[in-house]
Design a protein around this motif. Sequence first.
Motif, short mmCIF file in Angstrom:
data_model
loop_
_atom_site.label_atom_id
_atom_site.label_comp_id
_atom_site.label_asym_id
_atom_site.label_seq_id
_atom_site.Cartn_x
_atom_site.Cartn_y
_atom_site.Cartn_z
N GLN A 152 53.32 46.08 33.97
CA GLN A 152 53.95 45.01 34.75
C GLN A 152 52.98 44.35 35.70
N ALA A 153 52.38 45.13 36.60
CA ALA A 153 51.51 44.55 37.63
C ALA A 153 50.08 44.35 37.16
N LEU A 154 49.62 45.14 36.21
CA LEU A 154 48.23 45.05 35.77
C LEU A 154 48.05 43.85 34.84
N PRO A 155 46.93 43.13 34.97
CA PRO A 155 46.71 41.98 34.09
C PRO A 155 46.43 42.38 32.65
N ALA A 156 46.74 41.48 31.74
CA ALA A 156 46.60 41.74 30.31
C ALA A 156 45.14 41.59 29.87
N THR A 157 44.89 42.01 28.65
CA THR A 157 43.56 41.88 28.04
C THR A 157 43.24 40.42 27.78
N ARG A 158 41.97 40.08 27.93
CA ARG A 158 41.53 38.76 27.49
C ARG A 158 40.13 38.87 26.90
N THR A 159 39.80 37.94 26.04
CA THR A 159 38.48 37.88 25.43
C THR A 159 37.54 37.10 26.36
N ILE A 160 36.31 37.61 26.50
CA ILE A 160 35.35 36.95 27.38
C ILE A 160 34.04 36.69 26.63
N ASP A 161 33.33 35.71 27.09
CA ASP A 161 32.00 35.37 26.56
C ASP A 161 30.96 36.04 27.46
N LEU A 162 30.32 37.07 26.96
CA LEU A 162 29.37 37.83 27.76
C LEU A 162 28.12 37.03 28.11
N ARG A 163 27.89 35.92 27.43
CA ARG A 163 26.74 35.08 27.77
C ARG A 163 26.99 34.31 29.06
N ARG A 164 28.27 34.20 29.47
CA ARG A 164 28.61 33.43 30.67
C ARG A 164 29.31 34.28 31.73
N GLY A 218 28.32 40.22 31.73
CA GLY A 218 27.29 40.17 30.70
C GLY A 218 25.88 40.20 31.26
N ALA A 219 25.72 39.85 32.54
CA ALA A 219 24.39 39.71 33.12
C ALA A 219 23.57 40.99 33.09
N PRO A 220 24.13 42.18 33.36
CA PRO A 220 23.30 43.40 33.35
C PRO A 220 23.01 43.94 31.95
N LEU A 221 23.63 43.35 30.93
CA LEU A 221 23.51 43.90 29.58
C LEU A 221 22.27 43.37 28.87
N ARG A 222 21.84 44.07 27.86
CA ARG A 222 20.74 43.62 27.03
C ARG A 222 21.17 42.36 26.28
N SER A 223 20.20 41.58 25.87
CA SER A 223 20.51 40.35 25.15
C SER A 223 21.12 40.68 23.79
N GLY A 224 21.95 39.78 23.31
CA GLY A 224 22.56 39.97 22.00
C GLY A 224 24.05 40.24 22.04
N PHE A 225 24.56 40.63 23.20
CA PHE A 225 26.01 40.85 23.31
C PHE A 225 26.67 39.52 23.66
N THR A 226 27.60 39.10 22.83
CA THR A 226 28.23 37.79 23.02
C THR A 226 29.72 37.90 23.35
#
Length: 503
Positions: free
Chosen positions: A121-133, A137-145
């Motif tokens: 109820q109170a917790l937000p739902a899942t969403r898809t994100i663009d790790l390049r933006r 995504g900033a601390p991750l190695r390149s290639g994760f999108t």
Amino acid sequence: MTQESPAAIHDLAVIGGGVNGCGIARDAAGRGAQVLLLERGDLGQGTSSASTKLIHGGLRYLEHREFGLVREALAERERLWGIAPHIIHPMRFVLPWTKGLRPRWMLRLGLFLYDHLGGRQALPATRTIDLRRHVAGAPLRSGFTTGYCYSDGWVDDARLVLLNARDAADRGATVRTRTQVTGLAREAGLWTIDARTAQGAPLRFRARALVNATGPSVLALPGAGQGLTGRRMRLVRGSHIVVPRLFDHDFAYFFQLPDGRIIFAIPYERDFTLIGTTDRDHEGGLDRIAASADEIEYLCAAASRYFARTVAPADVLWSYAGVRPLIDDGSDLPEAATRGYRLDYDAGGEGEAPALHVLGGKITTYRHLAAEAVSLLQPRLPMMRGGDWTATAPLPGGDFPMTGLPALLDGLARDYPFLDAATIDRIGRAYGTCARQWLGDARSMADLGVHFAVGFTQAEAVWQMDREWARTADDMLWRRTKLGLRFTAADVAALDQWVKDRG
């Protein structure tokens, strides 16, 4: 000479001061039973303070088709947040899609089920994100999108145990730490419990019913009765490491690994990152559980697959491990063994006292387990009244709205301006509204007595000893707080000496 308990007969004796034992003691005391809780060490000293610090449904358990367990755990997330909003808070997790591992459709399906199984109820739902933006995504190695951002909860596990014990005691329970049970016997319709103090003094207690909530030692409790005949447990060690902070945001990570396992990387105590866990079958004793060198190496290598900054064993500031007592369901791999629980009820023979043995379980389901356990015993303990009451009753310090932590912290900062922001944050998240009981009318740091280090004062230490069963510097620095990460050796020695001088 054996010393008898001051109370001639307790209604219920609970052996084991982990989260399940303390939860059962709290529930039973709240229903009117005279409860005795015995713990051989400090509260939460074993498995219950060695978790990944999550209140979660267990996303990976969906792969093992443990839908009932996941549903139960998901339903408990917001209940627990509601009764302990100081030590439990929501957290967003980022799951990067990794080519060659679980396909996108599987991740999306699993997260859809995760969002809808447990009445979120109170917790937000899942969403898809663009790790390049996205900031995650900033601390991750390149290639994760592509990544998936979903909700779960974080918990101060050791304080969860402690607050259940404190509430049980406030409701009339007798809580005895550092009391080792040495023998049990059914006599004249009661349980006779022989024990000894840390100094070796013998004790004897009597109770109308018994709960064996000793976790990894559940099958080894001396004289516990015949209710465990033929039962088998699988002891699985989970290890964690803590390293300097790897990222500057509040998201946590859920990482898949090529061997099919997963690990979490979680923001921890403001300046650190917690990485875990492993799943290894545990052999040997239970007194000194530690992460092995190869487990530390495994976690470092796993994190380094994802983070741009390499994580090496030399970076590890602290490691810890706990042994999970899992029901042996014949799984080939330890990570596949069920995290569910079983309550084995032993009614005894004609006129004998009952016993209940707690097998398995996970921290997220402790409250539900406790309610079920007490309800099973209730017909034999007619002094108990009512049903499940703990789902809405706040734990000590948690009597404020579950979204009200920022306001509580602001109030502490306003009324105690001599405390720095980090100390206000730590105190508020540990004690909630109870913080004011020991901060009192203080108008300066000097009003709180000796300042040991990093905001930890004599007033807080006295509270922990008088109200939270702390007996050593280790109790204070690694369970009631995590200030062991910040204290120097000299700071620890000074606190240890103060504790000894106070007695």
